[in-house]
Design an enzyme around this catalytic site. Structure first.
Site, PDB file in Angstrom:
ATOM      1  N   GLU A 117       0.793  -1.226   0.000  1.00 20.75           N
ATOM      2  CA  GLU A 117       0.000   0.000   0.000  1.00 20.75           C
ATOM      3  C   GLU A 117       0.829   1.282   0.000  1.00 20.75           C
ATOM      4  OE1 GLU A 117      -3.224   0.510  -0.265  1.00 20.75           O
ATOM      5  OE2 GLU A 117      -3.867  -1.591  -0.276  1.00 20.75           O
ATOM      6  N   SER A 161     -29.895 -19.545 -24.070  1.00 22.10           N
ATOM      7  CA  SER A 161     -31.154 -19.018 -24.595  1.00 22.10           C
ATOM      8  C   SER A 161     -31.979 -18.259 -23.561  1.00 22.10           C
ATOM      9  CB  SER A 161     -31.989 -20.152 -25.180  1.00 22.10           C
ATOM     10  OG  SER A 161     -31.350 -20.698 -26.319  1.00 22.10           O
TER      11      SER A 161
END
Length: 581
Positions: free
Chosen positions: A82, A346
């Site tokens: 960080e 579908s």
């Protein structure tokens, strides 16, 4: 002399302008001392829709830790990934900001951030998650204040005790207990790497909801530690091999509870215990879990279907009433209803038909079902024997692929159909290719099911939600919620209902039919039977319900002839027949 005088005047006026600008940004800053005096973060109690206790947070606060209590590799991992210059910068990392700006400019989008741990701490302690220039300037001002007020060790301790790490856990001790069952002072190196990887995206890398993502992020942290010289390459390799996130002990509706709590810090910032009344119907939840397990352990096992997911939501407003994100929460807390993106086959076709209706077609208009070739691609029709011209209603009922592709092209192409689907709330990667008509995009079960709600409710788009009431310290809080929005003309929604009910009455979804019930829906099957879907709705006296079903395998291995019209439609039927009409 004149130059000196001009410089002096410029300096005075420049200082005045800068002071005015800083005052404008700082006038509504919170009082830092008041925020620092707060040591407790909210607990969370979830109630079912009828008020019964659903779950209560455990020890989410943990103990206040000191750096001397922790293994050195825990804060080391955090700084490595960080903010490597945390010990040397003054609250803002000019080098990091420049590096991020260059990387973002080269990528043409935001790919790196330049925030320091001090800035992150300022945001977490004092500010809201709002993204704006004012917020960023205030964040910088508060970072300067923190750097002057505290030593680097104190800032690091504040961060480690206050940072939000997902699932309601604030601070590394709470997160270590929650995810690994140990206090922070006893975490191993690989556990520390996973914890250090969480601040960037606590929901995305949460070990409870997506262990795979958490471990991949942990591996990135180990690599960053190696690059920073904190560990050797051999250590990084060995710790990566040891990673194994333990499954969370099962609880009622664990997938739903995790989903509801994923964004608590953003939805309810501040302090105070939270009591959330949810939309979950415990009876429906038990029904869904029981029926899904019965199907997977019986006919599903015989057909090679090892996993499944089911959601039930109120079509009127998107309230999620039941959610099973898999077969067993204890064995796998990964939520296949909300986090897994699979091809819908579908089951995506209703959006093609809706686009055709909006282009002026009607259910009784005709479309060719003859063979079709587009360049090197030719969609097949399976067992369907071509009849030449069939109605749109027949084409949807029998899921005729060549008709679907023709309708997509007549409606304006893949981009037009994708826009229709997204308008109803479908999110995911939708290719700009005619194969989109056959469901080659990637969607989530919850997102696809919520989109079907507009067909059942008269045309209104709904946003899935799980909380109806929030209380903190006996004070009601605003619940973030999006009201239903009219997104389909009511007459076209009625046409879609008519055609979707034909799917169940006489088409591929006949196995979903329940005698005496008004049911509509659509089947979906992907190539080699890797995914099988049935998304349908049923009208009940209480509310129109959408029930979404997905069956498949996590490794995408094929099932044995499991189509959307077989086991998924049967599971829909089995669930619906136990729901009062």
């Amino acid at each position: 002399m004149r130059l000196l005088r001009h410089l002096l005047v410029f300096g005075i006026w420049g200082s005045a302008v800068l002071s005015a600008v800083l005052l404008a940004f700082a006038w509504d800053l919170p009082r830092p001392e008041a925020a620092l005096a707060t040591t407790r973060r909210p607990s969370v109690t979830l109630e079912a829709a009828d008020g019964r206790l659903l779950s209560a947070s455990g020890d989410l606060y943990g103990e206040t830790v000191r750096l001397t209590d922790l293994p050195a590799y825990l804060p080391g991992a955090l700084m490595a990934v960080e903010d490597r210059r945390f010990r040397s910068h003054f609250g803002l990392d000019v080098i990091g900001l420049a590096r991020a700006a260059i990387a973002n400019w080269r990528a043409g989008r935001v790919v790196q951030g330049g925030s320091t741990l001090t800035q992150q701490l300022a945001k977490n302690l004092f500010l809201t998650p709002e993204r704006s220039l004012r917020r960023k300037v205030q964040e910088a001002i508060l970072a300067f204040w923190l750097e002057r007020r505290f030593t680097k060790d104190q800032l690091l301790e504040l961060y480690l005790n206050r940072v939000y790490l997902g699932s309601g856990a604030f601070g590394v001790d709470a997160a270590a207990r929650l995810y690994f069952g140990v206090p922070a002072r006893r975490v191993t190196l690989w556990q520390a790497a996973i914890l250090a990887g969480l601040p960037r995206a606590p929901s995305r890398y949460n070990p409870r909801t997506d262990p795979g993502a958490a471990m991949r992020r942990g591996a990135e942290v180990l690599a960053a530690m190696q690059d920073a010289g904190l560990i050797t390459g051999r250590q990084a390799t060995l710790e990566g091999e040891r990673m194994a996130v333990p499954p969370r002990p099962s609880g009622d509706a664990g997938w739903f509870a995790d989903w509801v709590q994923a964004d608590l810090a953003e939805d309810y910032p501040g302090n105070g215990d939270l009591v959330l009344r949810t939309t979950l119907d415990l009876r429906l939840q038990a029904l869904v879990e029981r029926r899904l397990e019965a199907l997977l352990s019986g006919p599903g096992r015989a057909a090679g279907a090892r996993q499944g997911a089911v959601v039930i939501l109120d079509a009127r407003d998107g309230a999620v009433q039941a959610m099973a994100g898999g077969r067993s929460y204890r064995q796998s807390p990964f939520n296949r209803a909300t986090a897994a993106r699979r091809q819908p086959g579908s089951a995506f076709k209703p959006f093609v038909w809706l686009a055709a209706l909006e282009g002026g077609a009607g259910p009784q208009d005709t479309v060719s079902d003859a063979p079709l070739r587009l360049g090197d691609w030719s969609p097949g029709n399976g067992q369907w024997a071509s009849r030449g011209e069939i109605t749109l209603e027949q084409a949807l009922a029998h899921s005729v692929n060549t008709a679907a592709v023709r309708l997509l092209r007549q409606a304006g192409g893949a981009r037009t159909v994708a826009a229709v689907a997204m308008r109803l709330g479908v999110e995911g990667r939708l290719p700009a290719h005619p194969s989109l008509a056959l469901g080659t995009g990637e969607v989530t079960l919850l997102g696809l099911s919520a989109a079907y709600a507009a067909f059942a409710n008269g045309g209104y788009r709904v946003s899935p939600h799980g909380v109806t009431r929030a209380e903190s310290a006996e004070r009601l809080l605003a619940v973030p919620m999006t009201a239903p929005q009219l997104s389909i003309a009511p007459e076209r929604a009625a046409m879609m209902r008519h055609m979707l009910e034909a799917v169940v009455r006489q088409g591929t979804g006949r196995a979903a039919a329940v005698a005496g019930r008004r049911v509509g829906g659509k089947t979906g099957t992907t190539q080699d039977f890797r995914d099988a879907w049935f998304i349908g709705y049923a009208m009940t006296r209480a509310a129109p319900l959408v029930i979404g079903v997905w069956l498949g395998n996590d490794d995408a291995s094929p099932m044995e002839a499991v189509s959307g019209g077989t086991l998924p439609a049967r599971l829909f039927h089995d669930i619906l027949q136990e729901i009062p009409p």
